[in-house]
Enzyme design. Structure first.
Site, PDB file in Angstrom:
ATOM      1  N   GLU A 137      33.679  37.054   0.418  1.00  0.00           N
ATOM      2  CA  GLU A 137      34.989  36.455   0.641  1.00  0.00           C
ATOM      3  C   GLU A 137      35.888  36.798  -0.543  1.00  0.00           C
ATOM      4  O   GLU A 137      35.434  36.885  -1.668  1.00  0.00           O
ATOM      5  CB  GLU A 137      34.846  34.944   0.793  1.00  0.00           C
ATOM      6  CG  GLU A 137      34.177  34.608   2.103  1.00  0.00           C
ATOM      7  CD  GLU A 137      34.033  33.118   2.314  1.00  0.00           C
ATOM      8  OE1 GLU A 137      34.745  32.340   1.656  1.00  0.00           O
ATOM      9  OE2 GLU A 137      33.195  32.752   3.142  1.00  0.00           O
ATOM     10  N   GLU A 181      26.286  42.506   7.839  1.00  0.00           N
ATOM     11  CA  GLU A 181      27.534  42.634   7.091  1.00  0.00           C
ATOM     12  C   GLU A 181      27.343  42.064   5.690  1.00  0.00           C
ATOM     13  O   GLU A 181      26.796  40.989   5.532  1.00  0.00           O
ATOM     14  CB  GLU A 181      28.635  41.872   7.847  1.00  0.00           C
ATOM     15  CG  GLU A 181      29.994  42.029   7.259  1.00  0.00           C
ATOM     16  CD  GLU A 181      30.296  43.477   6.917  1.00  0.00           C
ATOM     17  OE1 GLU A 181      30.249  44.326   7.814  1.00  0.00           O
ATOM     18  OE2 GLU A 181      30.554  43.764   5.729  1.00  0.00           O
ATOM     19  N   ARG A 187      33.471  25.636   1.299  1.00  0.00           N
ATOM     20  CA  ARG A 187      32.141  25.282   1.796  1.00  0.00           C
ATOM     21  C   ARG A 187      31.102  25.364   0.675  1.00  0.00           C
ATOM     22  O   ARG A 187      31.048  26.349  -0.047  1.00  0.00           O
ATOM     23  CB  ARG A 187      31.764  26.184   2.975  1.00  0.00           C
ATOM     24  CG  ARG A 187      32.539  25.809   4.228  1.00  0.00           C
ATOM     25  CD  ARG A 187      32.251  26.742   5.363  1.00  0.00           C
ATOM     26  NE  ARG A 187      32.894  28.038   5.159  1.00  0.00           N
ATOM     27  CZ  ARG A 187      32.760  29.062   5.989  1.00  0.00           C
ATOM     28  NH1 ARG A 187      32.012  28.950   7.065  1.00  0.00           N
ATOM     29  NH2 ARG A 187      33.371  30.204   5.753  1.00  0.00           N
ATOM     30  N   LYS A 203      19.302  41.852   5.272  1.00  0.00           N
ATOM     31  CA  LYS A 203      20.427  40.936   5.034  1.00  0.00           C
ATOM     32  C   LYS A 203      19.959  39.657   4.330  1.00  0.00           C
ATOM     33  O   LYS A 203      20.530  39.245   3.307  1.00  0.00           O
ATOM     34  CB  LYS A 203      21.108  40.606   6.368  1.00  0.00           C
ATOM     35  CG  LYS A 203      22.206  39.571   6.271  1.00  0.00           C
ATOM     36  CD  LYS A 203      23.356  40.027   5.385  1.00  0.00           C
ATOM     37  CE  LYS A 203      24.241  38.862   5.041  1.00  0.00           C
ATOM     38  NZ  LYS A 203      25.399  39.193   4.263  1.00  0.00           N
ATOM     39  N   PHE A 256      26.215  40.051 -10.901  1.00  0.00           N
ATOM     40  CA  PHE A 256      25.586  38.783 -10.530  1.00  0.00           C
ATOM     41  C   PHE A 256      24.722  38.205 -11.648  1.00  0.00           C
ATOM     42  O   PHE A 256      23.684  37.622 -11.413  1.00  0.00           O
ATOM     43  CB  PHE A 256      24.825  38.916  -9.197  1.00  0.00           C
ATOM     44  CG  PHE A 256      25.769  38.763  -8.055  1.00  0.00           C
ATOM     45  CD1 PHE A 256      26.723  39.737  -7.811  1.00  0.00           C
ATOM     46  CD2 PHE A 256      25.770  37.622  -7.264  1.00  0.00           C
ATOM     47  CE1 PHE A 256      27.662  39.586  -6.803  1.00  0.00           C
ATOM     48  CE2 PHE A 256      26.702  37.461  -6.255  1.00  0.00           C
ATOM     49  CZ  PHE A 256      27.641  38.458  -6.025  1.00  0.00           C
ATOM     50  N   LEU A 257      25.196  38.386 -12.876  1.00  0.00           N
ATOM     51  CA  LEU A 257      24.530  37.780 -14.023  1.00  0.00           C
ATOM     52  C   LEU A 257      25.534  36.907 -14.775  1.00  0.00           C
ATOM     53  O   LEU A 257      25.466  36.801 -15.990  1.00  0.00           O
ATOM     54  CB  LEU A 257      23.968  38.877 -14.946  1.00  0.00           C
ATOM     55  CG  LEU A 257      22.719  39.608 -14.441  1.00  0.00           C
ATOM     56  CD1 LEU A 257      22.300  40.695 -15.424  1.00  0.00           C
ATOM     57  CD2 LEU A 257      21.547  38.638 -14.226  1.00  0.00           C
ATOM     58  N   CYS A 300      27.416  31.271   2.497  1.00  0.00           N
ATOM     59  CA  CYS A 300      26.264  32.161   2.731  1.00  0.00           C
ATOM     60  C   CYS A 300      25.041  31.865   1.873  1.00  0.00           C
ATOM     61  O   CYS A 300      23.968  31.596   2.421  1.00  0.00           O
ATOM     62  CB  CYS A 300      26.692  33.609   2.517  1.00  0.00           C
ATOM     63  SG  CYS A 300      27.866  34.140   3.756  1.00  0.00           S
ATOM     64  N   GLY A 353      26.946  29.877 -14.952  1.00  0.00           N
ATOM     65  CA  GLY A 353      27.997  28.913 -14.641  1.00  0.00           C
ATOM     66  C   GLY A 353      27.419  27.669 -13.987  1.00  0.00           C
ATOM     67  O   GLY A 353      26.284  27.279 -14.275  1.00  0.00           O
TER      68      GLY A 353
END
Ligand code: UDX
Length: 480
Positions: free
Chosen positions: A158, A154, A350, A227, A272-273, A283, A276
């Site tokens: 989130e 999967e 988390r 995955k 995803f660049l 995960c 921060g």
């Protein structure tokens, strides 16, 4: 009309609950099993234990009709054609994935099997788990022809879990037999045929009848590795851009411009660049460590992942130094904090980089006033309210009389803030943005001293930041 399949989903965490709701939305009959009685009671009574867009709607649409909740794994197994294992695979002390929940569930399923079942790994697990599950079930005396074990990882995030599930980039099916693959293809058929998107009120998203998600059928081992490798690659991309951000800071360039330039290369892609304070969540940290451990076990040196983890840790320390550079000393300083969850759009804390920063501030004696649109309750369980730590209901109260305001995650709501009003609320108009949410010239124009990650600092004339704190950034300092 797609054929309905009876499905049991074991585990009602993020993956299990979202999968159960989405399978029901696709027209299947689902029973969701959890051994946490209190949670099952909440779900049965109409509660939704996690903050996830569309999940309350889907659960109320299908509860009692297509989706049920139970603690009874035995009867759920017996009634189902496919049993999805979606229990936790926490990180063990060595960094490897702790598979004891998967092991326990597999044994319990084995004891209940009375007809052919496909047992599907949905949890993120190391390669060879599929084989282990098969062995456990066989050891419990189940004949080989009564079951298959498949892998269907999967990829949901989130905050956007339902849309990610129903509008997937791809559906990966790792199966060793055609019988198992066929059942899984049947389960996903409403999506892959496009039928779901032309139905009545589908959850909106990027997929459509004309552009449904593709299925990739692989071996079970390849599916397991896909995955882990996907998450490790995405984490690598984040650490990569964070190091590039540090180079930009030193050289006087803007990492947002650099990321745009890199991302326009279709081989790299723009996602995803975002530089921060690093990645967090349930995960990436766990899966990077687990994949590194898998590599070690099969005798492959994956030192790259060590670096990815090191850079991620360093990024928080660097941000903390930046806060120090703006404030000089910490003890007794009042800090407003926006964002506690590991990212915007969720209440999950988390491995949250935001909470890590807050803990460091408290340790140094700061007084923190924090606001997060959803994560207050969960944060309180980790950092209880005290004379040093206050949780507030809006950004203006968080900023009230503060020596500086920190932005620690990327809730879209923060873009709606009236920063002119906030300017009057702060004791000193200093904003330190760990998620590059705001525009430096705009913030400077409003009179803020604004520091972010991998971009020029905007420093107001009175906020003399000693140059020894920001050695190479002098040239970038804009004075308004
Ligand atoms: C991730 C994967 O994206 C998903 O495919 C997998 O199934 C589970 O793990 P999630 O943990 O929900 O999903 O969060 P994600 O949106 O991927 O963000 C992870 C962390 O990386 C967050 O802390 C986020 O703030 C950070 N991040 C993300 C960045 O720092 N920069 C980016 O460009 C993207």
């Amino acid at each position: 009309m797609s054929e309905q399949v009876s499905i049991a989903v074991v585990g009602s965490g993020y993956v299990g609950l979202v999968a159960a709701a989405c399978f029901a939305e696709m027209g299947h009959r689902v029973i969701c099993v959890d051994n946490d009685e209190a949670k099952v009671r909440v779900l049965r009574e109409g509660g939704v234990p996690i903050h996830e867009e569309y999940l309350p709607e889907l659960l109320s649409r299908h509860r009692r009709n297509l989706v049920e909740f139970t603690t009874d794994l035995r009867s759920a197994t017996q009634d189902a054609q496919a049993i999805f294992i979606a229990v936790g695979t926490p990180q063990s002390k060595t960094g490897s994935a702790d598979l004891s929940y998967v092991d326990a569930v597999a044994s319990e399923i084995a004891r209940s099997i009375n007809s052919y079942k496909v047992i599907v790994e949905k949890s993120t697990v190391p390669v060879y788990t599929n084989e282990w599950i098969r062995r456990v079930i066989e050891r419990n005396g189940v004949p080989r022809e009564l079951f298959d074990v498949a892998s269907n990882p999967e990829f949901l995030r989130e905050g956007t879990a339902v849309v990610d599930f129903l509008h997937a980039d791809r559906i990966v099916i790792g199966a060793a037999t055609e019988r198992a693959a066929e059942l899984l293809r049947r389960i996903y058929e409403p999506l892959t045929s496009g039928a779901y998107y032309r139905g009545q009120s589908p959850v909106p998203g990027p997929r459509s009848e004309a552009d449904p998600p593709p299925i990739l059928q692989t071996s079970t081992k390849a599916a397991e590795i896909i995955k882990h490798a996907s998450n490790a690659f995405l984490a690598t991309k984040i650490s990569f851009i964070n190091i590039v951000a540090n180079i930009c800071e030193a050289a006087g360039a803007d990492v947002e411009e650099v990321a745009r330039g890199i991302g326009m290369d279709t081989r790299i892609g723009p996602k995803f660049l975002r530089a921060g304070i690093g990645y967090g969540g349930s995960c990436f940290p766990k899966d990077v460590a687990a994949f590194r451990h898998v590599a070690e076990q099969v005798g492959v040196d994956f030192g790259l992942l060590h670096e990815v983890e090191r850079i991620n840790e360093e990024q928080k320390v660097r941000f903390f130094q930046k806060v120090r550079s703006a404030l000089w000393t910490f003890r007794g300083k009042k800090i407003g904090v926006l964002g506690l969850a590991f990212k915007g759009g969720t209440d999950d804390i988390r491995e949250s980089p935001a909470l890590d920063i807050v803990k460091r501030l408290l340790h140094e004696g700061c007084i923190v006033r924090a606001f997060d649109p959803a994560a207050e309750q969960r944060s309180k369980e980790v950092i209880p309210e005290s004379s040093q730590m206050e949780y507030v209901q809006d950004p203006y109260t968080a900023a009230q009389d503060a020596d500086a305001l920190l932005i620690l995650n990327d809730w879209k709501d923060f873009l709606e803030i009236d920063f002119k009003r906030l300017h009057h609320t702060l004791r000193y108009p200093i904003i330190i943005d760990g998620r590059n949410l705001l525009d430096p010239p705009t913030m400077a124009g409003m009179g803020f001293t604004y520091l972010s990650v991998g971009r020029a600092n905007s420093v107001q004339p009175l906020d003399t930041i000693p140059t020894y704190f920001l050695p190479r950034e002098r040239e970038n300092i804009k004075r308004s």
